[in-house]
Design an enzyme around this catalytic site. Structure first.
Site, short mmCIF file in Angstrom:
data_model
loop_
_atom_site.label_atom_id
_atom_site.label_comp_id
_atom_site.label_asym_id
_atom_site.label_seq_id
_atom_site.Cartn_x
_atom_site.Cartn_y
_atom_site.Cartn_z
N TYR A 220 0.74 -1.49 -0.08
CA TYR A 220 0.17 -0.01 0.27
C TYR A 220 1.18 1.19 0.09
O TYR A 220 1.01 2.40 -0.54
CB TYR A 220 -1.05 -0.12 0.94
CG TYR A 220 -2.16 1.14 1.39
CD1 TYR A 220 -3.40 1.26 1.33
CD2 TYR A 220 -1.25 2.40 2.03
CE1 TYR A 220 -3.54 2.43 0.94
CE2 TYR A 220 -2.57 2.92 1.90
CZ TYR A 220 -3.47 3.56 1.62
OH TYR A 220 -3.95 4.73 1.52
N LYS B 49 0.93 4.17 -2.67
CA LYS B 49 1.14 5.39 -2.56
C LYS B 49 1.64 6.22 -2.89
O LYS B 49 2.01 7.71 -3.56
CB LYS B 49 0.43 5.61 -1.09
CG LYS B 49 -1.37 5.34 -1.15
CD LYS B 49 -2.39 5.65 -1.92
CE LYS B 49 -3.25 4.54 -1.86
NZ LYS B 49 -4.87 5.14 -3.04
#
Length: 264
Positions: A170, A174
């Site tokens: 994640y 990002k």
């Protein structure tokens, strides 16, 4: 209602729930009356449509079932929006997944790839399709330009994931969204399209609420100086700001909305 966004057409991905849903509500509250919303879940998407029409009888909503990790779906959704409304002025690429909070040594390639397909490839494909439209259309005004794109990153797009919550895939995805935003933001600014990123912290979404009592989440929540989770409305308001002429001198930036988490 304010008229910050009253002169344009909106397009939001992942609008069936969470931040995307509340961004749709905030867009409508700030003047958008032509709005395309997408989600992979048609039931959730319809619930957002129903609520929008309940709050604003004069709004025209185009719901589009879409998987943002599928190129044909992305291109179709943008084409349907332009066919219906003629242009796209305010795009928010919000759709994303968290993936399992695993360290690299414990993550199968298939799980890593799934996060990248949605959070990186999906955002890039959406932005590419939106740019192809925006660069050809006339500006709304000098400050608004040809359009605004907001890519939803995360505070974990600016710092590394916690040892207690090792969301490696994640965080990597990002950070990639931030790199995409900074690079395409600078490349397209001279042509009147603003691209910025929104970087939320821990927000009171239904998904996060289900994890707040977990052992790995409790110490994370204690790091927030404001002493609480963010509200979905607060993130949606930030998306409105970035989309509006009030942010007309912001380009290739990341707006962190995290209650002070990354400052500690």
């Amino acid at each position: 209602m304010t008229g910050l966004l009253s002169k344009g057409v909106g397009y939001i991905t992942g609008a069936g729930s969470g931040i995307g849903q509340y961004t749709a509500y905030a867009f409508a509250a700030n003047g958008v009356r032509k709005l395309a919303i997408t989600d992979f879940n048609p039931t959730n998407l319809q619930a957002t449509v129903d609520e929008l029409k309940k709050r604003h009888r004069d709004i025209e909503v185009l719901p589009i079932e879409m998987n943002c990790a599928v190129e044909a779906d992305v291109d179709r959704s943008v084409k349907e929006t332009v066919d219906r409304f003629g242009r796209i002025d305010f795009a928010v690429n919000n759709a994303g997944i968290g993936g399992a909070p695993k360290p690299t040594t414990e993550m199968p390639l298939s799980e890593w790839q799934k996060v990248m397909d949605v959070n990186v490839n999906g955002v890039w494909m959406c932005q590419r399709a939106q740019l192809r439209v925006m660069l050809k259309q006339e500006p709304i005004s000098e400050r608004q330009g040809r359009g605004s794109i907001v890519n939803v990153s995360s505070m974990l797009g600016t710092v590394g994931a916690s040892i207690k919550a090792p969301a490696v895939a994640y965080a990597a995805s990002k950070h990639a969204v931030m790199g995409l935003t900074k690079t395409d933001g600078t490349l397209n600014a001279p042509f009147g399209v603003r691209i910025n990123a929104l970087c939320p912290g821990y927000v009171a979404t239904p998904l996060l609420h289900s994890h707040t009592d977990n052992e790995f989440m409790r110490p994370e929540l204690e790091k927030i100086p404001l002493g609480r989770l963010g509200m979905m409305e607060e993130i949606a308001d930030a998306a409105v700001f970035l989309s509006s002429p009030m942010a007309s001198f912001m380009v290739a930036s990341g707006l962190v909305v995290d209650g002070g988490y990354t400052a500690t």
